[in-house]
Design an enzyme around this catalytic site. Structure first.
Site, PDB file in Angstrom:
ATOM      1  N   HIS A 154      -9.308   2.141  -2.272  1.00 12.55           N
ATOM      2  CA  HIS A 154      -9.799   2.905  -3.425  1.00 12.55           C
ATOM      3  C   HIS A 154      -9.633   2.077  -4.683  1.00 12.55           C
ATOM      4  O   HIS A 154      -9.108   0.958  -4.639  1.00 12.55           O
ATOM      5  CB  HIS A 154      -9.042   4.239  -3.561  1.00 12.55           C
ATOM      6  CG  HIS A 154      -7.584   4.085  -3.891  1.00 12.55           C
ATOM      7  ND1 HIS A 154      -6.601   4.043  -2.925  1.00 12.55           N
ATOM      8  CD2 HIS A 154      -6.925   3.955  -5.080  1.00 12.55           C
ATOM      9  CE1 HIS A 154      -5.420   3.906  -3.496  1.00 12.55           C
ATOM     10  NE2 HIS A 154      -5.587   3.845  -4.806  1.00 12.55           N
ATOM     11  N   HIS A 201      -7.883  10.096  -1.645  1.00 11.65           N
ATOM     12  CA  HIS A 201      -8.800   9.708  -2.714  1.00 11.65           C
ATOM     13  C   HIS A 201      -9.537   8.436  -2.316  1.00 11.65           C
ATOM     14  O   HIS A 201      -9.022   7.583  -1.585  1.00 11.65           O
ATOM     15  CB  HIS A 201      -8.104   9.537  -4.071  1.00 11.65           C
ATOM     16  CG  HIS A 201      -7.029   8.502  -4.161  1.00 11.65           C
ATOM     17  ND1 HIS A 201      -6.183   8.171  -3.132  1.00 11.65           N
ATOM     18  CD2 HIS A 201      -6.655   7.705  -5.195  1.00 11.65           C
ATOM     19  CE1 HIS A 201      -5.329   7.242  -3.534  1.00 11.65           C
ATOM     20  NE2 HIS A 201      -5.604   6.928  -4.770  1.00 11.65           N
ATOM     21  N   HIS A 216      -6.711  -0.702 -11.208  1.00 13.43           N
ATOM     22  CA  HIS A 216      -6.339  -1.448 -10.004  1.00 13.43           C
ATOM     23  C   HIS A 216      -7.328  -1.238  -8.876  1.00 13.43           C
ATOM     24  O   HIS A 216      -8.028  -0.229  -8.809  1.00 13.43           O
ATOM     25  CB  HIS A 216      -4.929  -1.069  -9.526  1.00 13.43           C
ATOM     26  CG  HIS A 216      -4.801   0.325  -8.964  1.00 13.43           C
ATOM     27  ND1 HIS A 216      -4.416   1.405  -9.723  1.00 13.43           N
ATOM     28  CD2 HIS A 216      -4.997   0.820  -7.703  1.00 13.43           C
ATOM     29  CE1 HIS A 216      -4.382   2.496  -8.976  1.00 13.43           C
ATOM     30  NE2 HIS A 216      -4.726   2.160  -7.731  1.00 13.43           N
ATOM     31  N   HIS A 248       4.484   7.741  -4.783  1.00 13.83           N
ATOM     32  CA  HIS A 248       3.832   8.610  -5.756  1.00 13.83           C
ATOM     33  C   HIS A 248       4.102  10.079  -5.430  1.00 13.83           C
ATOM     34  O   HIS A 248       4.159  10.451  -4.253  1.00 13.83           O
ATOM     35  CB  HIS A 248       2.312   8.438  -5.714  1.00 13.83           C
ATOM     36  CG  HIS A 248       1.808   7.114  -6.184  1.00 13.83           C
ATOM     37  ND1 HIS A 248       2.153   6.562  -7.392  1.00 13.83           N
ATOM     38  CD2 HIS A 248       0.942   6.246  -5.612  1.00 13.83           C
ATOM     39  CE1 HIS A 248       1.515   5.407  -7.545  1.00 13.83           C
ATOM     40  NE2 HIS A 248       0.788   5.186  -6.465  1.00 13.83           N
ATOM     41  N   TYR A 257       2.547  -1.859  -7.113  1.00 13.48           N
ATOM     42  CA  TYR A 257       1.540  -2.383  -8.029  1.00 13.48           C
ATOM     43  C   TYR A 257       1.969  -3.781  -8.467  1.00 13.48           C
ATOM     44  O   TYR A 257       3.136  -3.994  -8.836  1.00 13.48           O
ATOM     45  CB  TYR A 257       1.396  -1.507  -9.270  1.00 13.48           C
ATOM     46  CG  TYR A 257       0.781  -0.159  -9.015  1.00 13.48           C
ATOM     47  CD1 TYR A 257      -0.574  -0.029  -8.710  1.00 13.48           C
ATOM     48  CD2 TYR A 257       1.551   0.998  -9.100  1.00 13.48           C
ATOM     49  CE1 TYR A 257      -1.143   1.216  -8.488  1.00 13.48           C
ATOM     50  CE2 TYR A 257       0.983   2.239  -8.880  1.00 13.48           C
ATOM     51  CZ  TYR A 257      -0.353   2.346  -8.576  1.00 13.48           C
ATOM     52  OH  TYR A 257      -0.910   3.565  -8.353  1.00 13.48           O
ATOM     53  N   GLU A 267      -3.003  -2.972  -5.774  1.00 17.10           N
ATOM     54  CA  GLU A 267      -2.014  -2.091  -5.159  1.00 17.10           C
ATOM     55  C   GLU A 267      -2.006  -2.297  -3.655  1.00 17.10           C
ATOM     56  O   GLU A 267      -3.048  -2.463  -3.031  1.00 17.10           O
ATOM     57  CB  GLU A 267      -2.354  -0.628  -5.464  1.00 17.10           C
ATOM     58  CG  GLU A 267      -1.379   0.366  -4.828  1.00 17.10           C
ATOM     59  CD  GLU A 267      -1.799   1.820  -5.024  1.00 17.10           C
ATOM     60  OE1 GLU A 267      -0.919   2.690  -5.067  1.00 17.10           O
ATOM     61  OE2 GLU A 267      -3.016   2.072  -5.112  1.00 17.10           O
TER      62      GLU A 267
END
Length: 311
Positions: A154, A201, A216, A248, A257, A267
């Site tokens: 993503h 996502h 990112h 997260h 990151y 990431e």
């Protein structure tokens, strides 16, 4: 979830300040496979588990950042249909002919109100993952090179007009809003996490005054152990780390990151939950991004660099 429109992230074209340094980072440290170079000087790479020709294109430029991010759609008819829907919505589109990128069919490009260029395409040469399709092994030797992500997973993009961007992705492209973070005032979405599949996502956006910024690109790993191994490899290669290893609250993924030699953040990511059509959108307050563990669940801290450093 039956995916009959946009099916997944396909490729990103990334600007790097020094092409050889960029190749070393993404091919030798991250562990992607180089699959070609074109007469424009661009270099093409893929992750070992990806079957299509390329998912990352590197271009040397005077400034770092993202040229465009692309999604693969189901077929040519779907590409034409979505092109029409975008134009009906009022977004001009550009048809880029097959072959402009190596081994890639015709692309439809449009610019979001956030200033980002997005592409759709239906066709790309399949080169496989080296395992074949009959009685395949679970991994191959290429998976042992560098960090060895499975795929481009993503991206997170920063720019203005997030509300309009959300409308385009939901109403025109058929994405689903999975999570959101609110502004400090609590009266609008500051960040949105969207999926075209049942992943947590496939793309995300955060409200930011400057248009067209990259936060990112994210590469998928298979386990928490692989994330920790990625941290070791980054340290061995003096890769500057921004945040992590940590977890997260948003998306529930484990993460590191870090920055490539040009200052583009990338990431290494694993985890997240499965999303179905009846998923109820999760909401994070601005305070929840920090003390609630939305960004960094281990430290419950909102790192300033996450909100301010983009390319």
């Amino acid at each position: 979830m039956a995916m009959t429109g946009v099916i997944r992230p396909g490729h990103a074209q990334l600007r790097v300040l020094n092409l050889e340094e960029g190749i070393h980072h993404y091919r030798d440290v991250l562990g992607m496979q180089e699959t070609g170079r074109d007469d424009q000087g661009r270099v093409y790479l893929k992750c070992w588990e990806e079957h299509d020709h390329s998912s990352l294109v590197l271009r040397e430029a005077d400034s770092a950042g993202l040229d465009f991010f692309a999604f693969k759609v189901l077929d040519k008819a779907t590409l034409d249909r979505l092109d029409g829907r975008l134009r009906e919505y009022g977004l001009p589109t550009e048809r880029i002919p097959a072959g402009e990128m190596l081994e890639t069919g015709e692309r439809v490009r449009f610019t979001l109100p956030s200033g980002h260029q997005i592409e759709l395409y239906a066709e790309k040469t399949r080169v496989g993952n080296g395992l074949g399709h009959v009685n395949p092994n679970p991994w191959n030797a290429a998976a042992e090179k560098g960090i060895a992500p499975l795929r481009l997973d993503h991206c997170l993009l920063y720019g203005p007009n997030v509300a309009k961007v959300q409308e385009i992705f939901e109403k025109v492209l058929g994405f689903q809003l999975v999570e959101r973070s609110l502004t400090p005032e609590g009266d609008a979405n500051m960040g949105i996490w969207l999926t075209c599949s049942n992943k947590v996502h496939d793309i995300a956006f955060v409200e930011y005054p400057e248009p067209g910024k990259l936060h990112h690109l994210s590469f998928l790993l298979s386990s928490w152990d692989k994330v920790l191994r990625a941290a070791d490899i980054m340290s061995m290669n003096s890769v500057p780390v921004d945040i992590g290893p940590t977890r997260h609250g948003i998306t529930q993924g484990a993460t590191i990151y870090a920055w490539d030699p040009s200052g583009n953040r990338f990431e290494t990511f694993m985890g997240g939950y499965t999303v179905y059509p009846d998923h109820e959108v999760l909401t994070w307050t601005f305070e929840g991004l920090g003390e609630g563990g939305g960004l960094d669940f281990a430290q419950r801290k909102l790192h300033e660099s996450f909100l301010t450093v983009v390319t």
